[in-house]
Design a protein around this motif. Structure first.
Motif, short mmCIF file in Angstrom:
data_model
loop_
_atom_site.label_atom_id
_atom_site.label_comp_id
_atom_site.label_asym_id
_atom_site.label_seq_id
_atom_site.Cartn_x
_atom_site.Cartn_y
_atom_site.Cartn_z
N LYS A 154 0.81 -1.22 0.00
CA LYS A 154 0.00 0.00 0.00
C LYS A 154 0.84 1.27 0.00
N THR A 155 2.15 1.13 -0.06
CA THR A 155 3.02 2.30 -0.12
C THR A 155 3.99 2.15 -1.28
N ALA A 156 4.54 3.27 -1.72
CA ALA A 156 5.57 3.25 -2.75
C ALA A 156 6.93 3.03 -2.09
N PHE A 157 7.85 2.49 -2.89
CA PHE A 157 9.19 2.16 -2.39
C PHE A 157 10.16 3.18 -2.97
N ASN A 158 10.82 3.94 -2.11
CA ASN A 158 11.54 5.13 -2.57
C ASN A 158 12.65 4.83 -3.57
N ILE A 159 13.42 3.76 -3.36
CA ILE A 159 14.51 3.46 -4.30
C ILE A 159 13.94 3.19 -5.69
N CYS A 160 12.75 2.62 -5.77
CA CYS A 160 12.16 2.32 -7.08
C CYS A 160 11.82 3.60 -7.83
N THR A 161 11.39 4.63 -7.10
CA THR A 161 11.15 5.91 -7.75
C THR A 161 12.45 6.48 -8.30
N PHE A 162 13.53 6.34 -7.55
CA PHE A 162 14.82 6.82 -8.05
C PHE A 162 15.29 6.00 -9.26
N TRP A 163 15.01 4.70 -9.26
CA TRP A 163 15.34 3.89 -10.45
C TRP A 163 14.57 4.41 -11.67
N LEU A 164 13.31 4.75 -11.46
CA LEU A 164 12.52 5.30 -12.55
C LEU A 164 13.14 6.60 -13.06
N ILE A 165 13.54 7.47 -12.14
CA ILE A 165 14.15 8.74 -12.54
C ILE A 165 15.39 8.51 -13.39
N GLU A 166 16.22 7.57 -13.00
CA GLU A 166 17.43 7.27 -13.78
C GLU A 166 17.08 6.84 -15.19
N VAL A 167 16.15 5.91 -15.33
CA VAL A 167 15.83 5.38 -16.65
C VAL A 167 15.12 6.42 -17.50
N LEU A 168 14.28 7.24 -16.88
CA LEU A 168 13.65 8.32 -17.65
C LEU A 168 14.70 9.24 -18.25
N HIS A 169 15.69 9.60 -17.45
CA HIS A 169 16.76 10.47 -17.96
C HIS A 169 17.52 9.81 -19.10
N LEU A 170 17.89 8.55 -18.91
CA LEU A 170 18.66 7.84 -19.93
C LEU A 170 17.83 7.60 -21.19
N SER A 171 16.52 7.66 -21.06
CA SER A 171 15.63 7.47 -22.20
C SER A 171 15.29 8.79 -22.89
N GLY A 172 15.89 9.89 -22.44
CA GLY A 172 15.66 11.18 -23.07
C GLY A 172 14.58 12.02 -22.44
N ARG A 173 13.99 11.57 -21.33
CA ARG A 173 12.91 12.32 -20.67
C ARG A 173 13.47 13.07 -19.45
N THR A 174 14.51 13.86 -19.71
CA THR A 174 15.27 14.45 -18.61
C THR A 174 14.46 15.46 -17.82
N GLU A 175 13.68 16.31 -18.45
CA GLU A 175 12.92 17.30 -17.71
C GLU A 175 11.91 16.64 -16.78
N GLU A 176 11.29 15.57 -17.25
CA GLU A 176 10.38 14.83 -16.39
C GLU A 176 11.13 14.20 -15.23
N ALA A 177 12.31 13.67 -15.51
CA ALA A 177 13.13 13.06 -14.47
C ALA A 177 13.52 14.10 -13.42
N ARG A 178 13.89 15.30 -13.84
CA ARG A 178 14.25 16.35 -12.88
C ARG A 178 13.05 16.74 -12.02
N GLY A 179 11.88 16.78 -12.62
CA GLY A 179 10.69 17.11 -11.85
C GLY A 179 10.39 16.08 -10.78
N LEU A 180 10.51 14.81 -11.13
CA LEU A 180 10.30 13.75 -10.14
C LEU A 180 11.36 13.80 -9.05
N PHE A 181 12.61 14.12 -9.44
CA PHE A 181 13.67 14.21 -8.44
C PHE A 181 13.39 15.33 -7.45
#
Length: 595
Positions: free
Chosen positions: A516-543
């Motif tokens: 029932k809760t989110a796992f913080n490291i998984c959100t950071f993993w998402l941020i990394e992959v978003l950046h590497l996939s070219g979605r850097t502005e979205e990644a910065r917003g999530l960070f």
């Protein structure tokens, strides 16, 4: 006072404590991080919060201001009472170089200073013993108090009137006073001068250590605080790195997902040294490698557990502490962790990934040797043997096993990196062996973890499941971020596991029902992959979103409510701080942008 994870850690890589927003010690274990909590109020439940703490209080408090001294884990708590009088409490655990080695006693110092007006204060010292079961007996001397209960004996040496502390009497604070808490040993020196010297030298130590870090332009303060706290999670005597400083903080309300994280998970420790390596903190890597060499020698080419005690203990039986109600009364309070019995095959990869840098890094005092390589090959043999066998997975499922893609991927990484190390050592034949084995495991993963009907990787072989750990296929260099299979996997993981800005580990019910809760490291993993996939502005917003969810100390726990309103899980969580450091490094503008 309602319990909260808005806590400030202090420590010295031997002693550690958590201090709440009222300036009270509410969690600290003796004689080491996985020991008996002398200060246990964090798990005392709101109805039993009148024990297990150490407080310095005003008669009537108007406001409290807290902050770390810059680039240190030394905490300043400034209290203003209703009359306007102000006093300050400086809390720290001594750490500095002395007699050719680092002095880091299992001790804490509190310096209480009047700042303005005439503060009236009360000192309340109420330790617990035997996980809340033991009666604590207090005796007094001319300048100390002894607290004895169960197997614990603590001595509080002070230049304050001992009777004021013993009776919790309100008194005028007219000049600075010092309290030194530690083992039952006397201090044969001027206490005030000694404490001030230790404060000065401890401050200098930490600021000098921070100067060795290689950090990027943006988010420096957040990265420095995370790095200091990761270092506080090291048990320097053996090189172990604990996953968190606490036990039994639930993953969400009423979940009974209450685990003891005060041990060294090889997986978590790998992520810690990886993050600190990216900051140039070679000291943590070097010390942890000593811990690993001891484990490798003891395993003799056989089974290696996912976690060990900080003294390399293999047996960590999971029991309950019935005399502590738990965080906000949400027990059980667990001591030990049954996961030491699990099969988790990813650990072989994490050992190799942690160690392989030592074959290349010329900074190390003890570079890896040919003998180290041959010992590490035994770990690789286990990885190759077990790469397609079922295990409990990195989330340590207690009621089911599968061939987990993440575990198999880490076994591939073990063989792949051994090939790199063999090449560096000029061992062409061994490099060929390990490269061939890595290729064989890759073929297995691509055939069995990739689901052609769904067009993506799955969490387990011949499966369909989603798991945030699939995002790690990029970090470990198994898949490129522009690989169409990886793009499809990212899309599926986002659709199935993302909840607003946060990421779940998985959503399928486990042994304790649906997460029932989110796992913080998984959100950071998402941020990394978003950046590497070219979605850097979205990644910065999530960070930036994640930075906004930190405690006043600048830290994160393991989990977060899906509305972002509250942190859950053990604290401070090394996984989460690793994610913060890695994402800051990846997303920051370079120094050249301001030169």
């Amino acid at each position: 006072m309602s319990q909260s994870l808005d806590l400030f850690p202090i420590g010295n890589c031997a002693a550690s404590a958590l201090i709440d927003r009222a300036g009270r010690f509410v969690w600290s274990c003796f004689p080491r991080v996985d020991g008996d909590p002398a200060f246990s109020a964090l798990l005392g439940g709101d109805t039993q919060a009148e024990r297990g703490f150490w407080a310095v209080e005003a008669e009537e408090t108007a406001s409290i201001r807290q902050a770390y001294l810059r680039n240190t884990p030394i905490l300043s708590t400034e209290v203003t009472d209703v009359s306007g009088a102000v006093f300050q409490v400086i809390d720290f655990a001594p750490r500095y170089r002395q007699f050719g080695r680092v002095y880091r006693p299992m001790s804490f110092i509190r310096i209480v200073r009047p700042i303005s007006g005439t503060p009236h204060i009360r000192i309340r010292m109420r330790p617990t013993g035997c996980w809340g079961a033991a009666e604590i007996n207090m005796t007094t001397g001319s300048n100390h108090l002894r607290y004895v209960g169960g197997e614990m004996t603590l001595r509080l040496t002070t230049d304050a009137p001992v009777s004021h502390i013993a009776s919790e009497r309100l008194f005028r604070l007219e000049e600075p006073l010092v309290m030194f808490l530690g083992p039952d040993e006397g201090i044969e020196a001027d206490l005030a001068a000694t404490a001030e010297r230790m404060l000065h030298e401890t401050t200098a130590y930490w600021r000098s250590w921070v100067r060795t870090l290689s950090i990027h332009l943006e988010w420096q303060e957040a990265v420095i605080r995370a790095a200091i706290t990761l270092k506080l999670c090291a048990h320097e005597e053996t090189g172990a790195i604990v996953a968190a400083l606490t036990t039994s903080i639930p993953e969400h309300e009423g979940s009974e997902r209450n685990w003891d994280y005060r041990y060294c998970w090889l997986r978590d420790a790998y992520y810690v040294v990886q993050a600190l390596n990216r900051l140039g903190a070679a000291d943590m890597l070097e010390n942890y490698l000593g811990f690993l060499r001891n484990l490798i020698d003891r395993a003799k080419g056989g089974h290696i557990q996912p976690l060990y005690g900080v003294g390399l203990e293999a047996e960590l039986p999971e029991t309950f502490a019935p005399d502590l109600p738990g965080y906000r009364g949400m027990g059980p309070v667990r001591v030990g962790n049954q996961a030491h019995e699990h099969l988790q095959h990813d650990v072989y990869g994490q050992i190799v990934l942690s160690t392989v840098q030592a074959f290349f890094d010329e900074r190390l005092l003890r570079p890896a040797t040919l003998d180290d390589f041959h010992a590490l090959e035994a770990v690789g043999e286990r990885a190759f043997l077990l790469h397609d066998r079922p295990d409990a997975g990195l989330w340590e499922f207690r009621g089911r096993e599968a061939v987990h893609t993440y575990s198999s991927m880490m076994c591939w990484a073990a063989c792949d990196r051994l090939g790199n190390a063999a090449t560096k050592l000029g061992l062409r034949d061994r490099a060929d062996v390990w490269n061939v084995r890595a290729a064989q495991i890759r073929e297995v993963i691509e055939a069995r973890a990739y689901n052609p009907e769904l067009g993506r990787f799955a969490a387990d072989f011949e499966g369909q499941g989603l798991d945030a750990c699939l995002l790690q296929l990029v970090d470990v260099r198994f898949a490129a971020p522009d690989d169409p299979r990886m793009a499809a996997t990212l899309a599926a993981v986002e659709e199935g596991l993302r909840r607003g800005p946060y990421m779940m580990r998985y959503v399928a019910p486990d042994d304790f029902g649906e997460p029932k809760t989110a796992f913080n490291i998984c959100t950071f993993w998402l941020i990394e992959v978003l950046h590497l996939s070219g979605r850097t502005e979205e990644a910065r917003g999530l960070f930036e979103e994640m930075l906004g969810r930190r405690t006043a100390a600048g830290l994160l726990s393991e989990d977060i409510a899906l509305d972002g309103a509250e942190l859950w899980g053990n604290y401070p969580q090394t996984y989460s701080l690793v994610g913060l450091i890695n994402c800051a490094n990846m997303l920051s503008r370079p120094w050249t942008s301001v030169r």
